[in-house]
Write a protein that holds these residues in place. Structure first.
Motif, PDB file in Angstrom:
ATOM      1  N   ASP A  23      38.180  38.353  48.873  1.00 49.55           N
ATOM      2  CA  ASP A  23      37.279  37.764  49.867  1.00 49.55           C
ATOM      3  C   ASP A  23      36.350  36.744  49.218  1.00 49.55           C
ATOM      4  OD1 ASP A  23      35.654  37.217  52.034  1.00 49.55           O
ATOM      5  OD2 ASP A  23      34.629  39.153  52.002  1.00 49.55           O
ATOM      6  N   ASP A  24      36.699  35.455  49.378  1.00 49.81           N
ATOM      7  CA  ASP A  24      35.864  34.347  48.906  1.00 49.81           C
ATOM      8  C   ASP A  24      35.453  34.531  47.445  1.00 49.81           C
ATOM      9  OD1 ASP A  24      34.511  31.915  49.135  1.00 49.81           O
ATOM     10  OD2 ASP A  24      32.630  32.883  49.720  1.00 49.81           O
ATOM     11  N   VAL A  25      36.441  34.750  46.589  1.00 46.74           N
ATOM     12  CA  VAL A  25      36.178  35.063  45.183  1.00 46.74           C
ATOM     13  C   VAL A  25      36.018  33.791  44.357  1.00 46.74           C
ATOM     14  CG1 VAL A  25      37.279  35.949  43.080  1.00 46.74           C
ATOM     15  CG2 VAL A  25      37.158  37.371  45.133  1.00 46.74           C
ATOM     16  N   HIS A  26      34.941  33.766  43.585  1.00 44.13           N
ATOM     17  CA  HIS A  26      34.682  32.719  42.588  1.00 44.13           C
ATOM     18  C   HIS A  26      34.601  33.387  41.225  1.00 44.13           C
ATOM     19  CE1 HIS A  26      33.368  29.441  45.443  1.00 44.13           C
ATOM     20  NE2 HIS A  26      33.268  30.496  46.219  1.00 44.13           N
ATOM     21  N   ILE A  27      35.263  32.809  40.234  1.00 42.83           N
ATOM     22  CA  ILE A  27      35.217  33.343  38.874  1.00 42.83           C
ATOM     23  C   ILE A  27      34.829  32.219  37.922  1.00 42.83           C
ATOM     24  CG2 ILE A  27      36.494  34.460  37.015  1.00 42.83           C
ATOM     25  CD1 ILE A  27      38.347  35.602  39.174  1.00 42.83           C
ATOM     26  N   THR A  28      33.794  32.465  37.151  1.00 44.04           N
ATOM     27  CA  THR A  28      33.353  31.499  36.146  1.00 44.04           C
ATOM     28  C   THR A  28      33.274  32.170  34.785  1.00 44.04           C
ATOM     29  OG1 THR A  28      31.011  31.994  36.535  1.00 44.04           O
ATOM     30  CG2 THR A  28      31.985  30.225  37.854  1.00 44.04           C
ATOM     31  N   TYR A  29      33.426  31.384  33.751  1.00 43.05           N
ATOM     32  CA  TYR A  29      33.214  31.886  32.399  1.00 43.05           C
ATOM     33  C   TYR A  29      32.742  30.729  31.519  1.00 43.05           C
ATOM     34  CZ  TYR A  29      38.003  30.108  31.765  1.00 43.05           C
ATOM     35  OH  TYR A  29      39.138  29.319  31.751  1.00 43.05           O
ATOM     36  N   THR A  30      32.148  31.084  30.391  1.00 46.70           N
ATOM     37  CA  THR A  30      31.578  30.078  29.489  1.00 46.70           C
ATOM     38  C   THR A  30      32.484  29.881  28.287  1.00 46.70           C
ATOM     39  OG1 THR A  30      29.333  30.669  30.168  1.00 46.70           O
ATOM     40  CG2 THR A  30      29.571  29.456  28.098  1.00 46.70           C
ATOM     41  N   VAL A  31      32.759  28.626  27.983  1.00 45.06           N
ATOM     42  CA  VAL A  31      33.518  28.265  26.787  1.00 45.06           C
ATOM     43  C   VAL A  31      32.516  27.770  25.751  1.00 45.06           C
ATOM     44  CG1 VAL A  31      35.270  26.742  25.806  1.00 45.06           C
ATOM     45  CG2 VAL A  31      35.555  27.656  28.130  1.00 45.06           C
ATOM     46  N   HIS A  32      32.515  28.398  24.573  1.00 46.29           N
ATOM     47  CA  HIS A  32      31.551  28.060  23.523  1.00 46.29           C
ATOM     48  C   HIS A  32      32.168  27.111  22.515  1.00 46.29           C
ATOM     49  CE1 HIS A  32      28.700  31.123  24.854  1.00 46.29           C
ATOM     50  NE2 HIS A  32      29.731  31.933  24.998  1.00 46.29           N
ATOM     51  N   GLY A  85      44.369  28.792  37.434  1.00 39.78           N
ATOM     52  CA  GLY A  85      43.619  30.010  37.757  1.00 39.78           C
ATOM     53  C   GLY A  85      44.474  31.212  38.095  1.00 39.78           C
ATOM     54  N   LYS A  86      45.780  31.124  37.916  1.00 39.37           N
ATOM     55  CA  LYS A  86      46.691  32.211  38.307  1.00 39.37           C
ATOM     56  C   LYS A  86      46.413  33.493  37.519  1.00 39.37           C
ATOM     57  CE  LYS A  86      50.377  29.907  37.186  1.00 39.37           C
ATOM     58  NZ  LYS A  86      49.737  28.702  36.626  1.00 39.37           N
ATOM     59  N   SER A  87      46.436  33.397  36.200  1.00 33.68           N
ATOM     60  CA  SER A  87      46.220  34.578  35.363  1.00 33.68           C
ATOM     61  C   SER A  87      44.800  35.109  35.510  1.00 33.68           C
ATOM     62  CB  SER A  87      46.514  34.253  33.900  1.00 33.68           C
ATOM     63  OG  SER A  87      47.876  33.915  33.721  1.00 33.68           O
ATOM     64  N   THR A  88      43.837  34.202  35.675  1.00 33.75           N
ATOM     65  CA  THR A  88      42.451  34.615  35.876  1.00 33.75           C
ATOM     66  C   THR A  88      42.319  35.425  37.160  1.00 33.75           C
ATOM     67  OG1 THR A  88      41.657  32.662  34.704  1.00 33.75           O
ATOM     68  CG2 THR A  88      40.084  33.786  36.137  1.00 33.75           C
ATOM     69  N   LEU A  89      42.981  34.982  38.212  1.00 32.10           N
ATOM     70  CA  LEU A  89      42.934  35.711  39.484  1.00 32.10           C
ATOM     71  C   LEU A  89      43.564  37.096  39.342  1.00 32.10           C
ATOM     72  CD1 LEU A  89      42.215  35.716  42.476  1.00 32.10           C
ATOM     73  CD2 LEU A  89      44.431  34.643  42.937  1.00 32.10           C
ATOM     74  N   LEU A  90      44.674  37.196  38.618  1.00 31.98           N
ATOM     75  CA  LEU A  90      45.295  38.509  38.406  1.00 31.98           C
ATOM     76  C   LEU A  90      44.335  39.452  37.683  1.00 31.98           C
ATOM     77  CD1 LEU A  90      49.063  38.275  37.390  1.00 31.98           C
ATOM     78  CD2 LEU A  90      48.029  38.586  39.632  1.00 31.98           C
ATOM     79  N   ALA A  94      42.886  43.050  38.895  1.00 30.38           N
ATOM     80  CA  ALA A  94      43.026  44.248  38.052  1.00 30.38           C
ATOM     81  C   ALA A  94      41.682  44.863  37.685  1.00 30.38           C
ATOM     82  CB  ALA A  94      43.791  43.898  36.779  1.00 30.38           C
ATOM     83  N   GLY A  95      40.587  44.174  38.001  1.00 25.71           N
ATOM     84  CA  GLY A  95      39.265  44.694  37.670  1.00 25.71           C
ATOM     85  C   GLY A  95      38.796  44.343  36.281  1.00 25.71           C
ATOM     86  N   LEU A  96      39.469  43.402  35.616  1.00 25.48           N
ATOM     87  CA  LEU A  96      39.117  43.040  34.249  1.00 25.48           C
ATOM     88  C   LEU A  96      38.114  41.897  34.187  1.00 25.48           C
ATOM     89  CD1 LEU A  96      42.674  43.209  32.643  1.00 25.48           C
ATOM     90  CD2 LEU A  96      40.915  44.990  32.698  1.00 25.48           C
ATOM     91  N   LEU A  97      38.008  41.127  35.270  1.00 29.48           N
ATOM     92  CA  LEU A  97      37.047  40.027  35.330  1.00 29.48           C
ATOM     93  C   LEU A  97      36.225  40.169  36.605  1.00 29.48           C
ATOM     94  CD1 LEU A  97      39.011  36.789  34.280  1.00 29.48           C
ATOM     95  CD2 LEU A  97      37.147  37.892  33.048  1.00 29.48           C
ATOM     96  N   PRO A  98      34.917  40.375  36.488  1.00 19.83           N
ATOM     97  CA  PRO A  98      34.092  40.498  37.695  1.00 19.83           C
ATOM     98  C   PRO A  98      33.865  39.133  38.331  1.00 19.83           C
ATOM     99  CG  PRO A  98      32.720  40.633  35.741  1.00 19.83           C
ATOM    100  CD  PRO A  98      34.139  40.592  35.251  1.00 19.83           C
ATOM    101  N   PRO A  99      34.000  39.025  39.654  1.00 18.66           N
ATOM    102  CA  PRO A  99      33.718  37.750  40.314  1.00 18.66           C
ATOM    103  C   PRO A  99      32.244  37.370  40.187  1.00 18.66           C
ATOM    104  CG  PRO A  99      34.968  39.221  41.761  1.00 18.66           C
ATOM    105  CD  PRO A  99      34.508  40.040  40.599  1.00 18.66           C
ATOM    106  N   ALA A 100      31.987  36.078  40.040  1.00 20.48           N
ATOM    107  CA  ALA A 100      30.617  35.587  40.093  1.00 20.48           C
ATOM    108  C   ALA A 100      30.101  35.661  41.525  1.00 20.48           C
ATOM    109  CB  ALA A 100      30.556  34.145  39.576  1.00 20.48           C
ATOM    110  N   ARG A 101      30.989  35.441  42.483  1.00 22.71           N
ATOM    111  CA  ARG A 101      30.683  35.583  43.910  1.00 22.71           C
ATOM    112  C   ARG A 101      31.922  36.100  44.604  1.00 22.71           C
ATOM    113  NH1 ARG A 101      29.441  29.626  44.697  1.00 22.71           N
ATOM    114  NH2 ARG A 101      30.142  30.016  46.829  1.00 22.71           N
ATOM    115  N   GLY A 102      31.716  36.763  45.731  1.00 22.82           N
ATOM    116  CA  GLY A 102      32.838  37.292  46.491  1.00 22.82           C
ATOM    117  C   GLY A 102      33.182  38.715  46.097  1.00 22.82           C
TER     118      GLY A 102
END
Length: 267
Positions: A23-32, A85-90, A94-102
């Motif tokens: 439901d309206d999922v946004h995923i962000t991460y930081t690249v250092h 974003g395919k693998s990120t969405l999977l 799976a619960g391995l990446l928490p959405p920033a929103r949604g």
């Protein structure tokens, strides 16, 4: 703070039972980025001491407002360009990446199978079958009962007794076949497969597709990420096309693949 997942206690009585709702999922991460002339470790220690944001750090918006529902018995392919974003969405499902929103809602516990899924390289294939089975939620009794089936399905012993050798001696294809065989030995409410089928030979791919059909018949839902459009159309009845993190199309696999191929062929 975003809610990442819920697991309903009671099954839904409707014939089309949802197993995953995104439901309206946004995923962000930081690249250092590391400072020139200094090791990454030294740079990290310096940042911790000074509490400063690392130079060159940037935020990647990998998944942008994706929404869909998946149902029992479906096989859903995820297609799109590299970095779409395919693998990120999977991983989010799976619960391995928490959405920033949604939100991500799941029925049961999804199992993620990726080509790079970690098995222990210094342990034998035999030992990894046991450890992998336990990680998939199988009991030791279930693993013992299905051990021969797992090894035979993987085909890694067809040219020698490789199951008794350390995993580090396996080719990438052999290791991927063993991972899939372990995961497929157990029925799953939701099975997420990231490129694992593209590494095997034609015989293994046929066995894998047959097993996916069995999992669907057992009321499971299968997600498949693959760069092989043929694998998607042969294995899946539905496809999601992600491009630059956004869901561009959701529909019958053949229609979505055709639209994606036309898009990639544009000048």
């Amino acid at each position: 703070m975003a809610e990442t997942r819920t697991s309903p206690d009671a099954p839904v009585s409707d014939e089309r039972v949802p197993t995953v709702v995104v439901d309206d999922v946004h995923i962000t991460y930081t690249v250092h980025g590391a400072r020139a002339g200094r090791s990454s470790a030294a740079s990290a220690l310096s940042r911790l001491a000074s509490r400063r944001r690392p130079p060159g750090a940037r935020t990647v918006h990998a998944v942008k407002g994706v929404s869909f529902a998946a149902y029992r018995g479906e096989a859903i392919g995820l297609i799109g360009s590299n970095g779409s974003g395919k693998s990120t969405l999977l991983k989010a499902v799976a619960g391995l990446l928490p959405p920033a929103r949604g939100r991500v809602h799941t029925q049961g516990q999804p199992a993620l199978l990726g080509v790079n899924a970690a098995l222990m390289g210094d342990l034998t294939g035999e030992r990894n079958v046991v450890l992998g089975g336990l990680a998939m939620g199988m009991t030791r009794e279930q693993i013992r009962a299905r051990y021969e089936e797992i090894v035979d399905f993987s085909g890694i012993n067809e040219k020698g007794d490789f199951i008794t050798l350390p995993m580090r001696t396996y080719s990438s294809g052999m290791a991927a076949r063993l991972r899939f065989s372990i995961a497929a030995a157990k029925s799953h409410d939701v099975l997420l497969i990231d490129e694992a089928l593209s590494t095997g030979d034609a015989k293994f791919q046929r066995r894998s597709k047959d097993r996916i059909e069995e999992l669907r018949a057992e009321a499971g839902t299968v997600f498949l990420v693959s760069h092989s459009n043929k694998s998607i159309t042969e294995t899946c009845d539905r496809a999601l096309w992600l491009e630059a993190g956004a869901l561009r199309m959701d529909g019958p696999a053949k229609d979505v693949v055709a639209a994606y191929e036309a898009f990639t062929k544009r000048p």
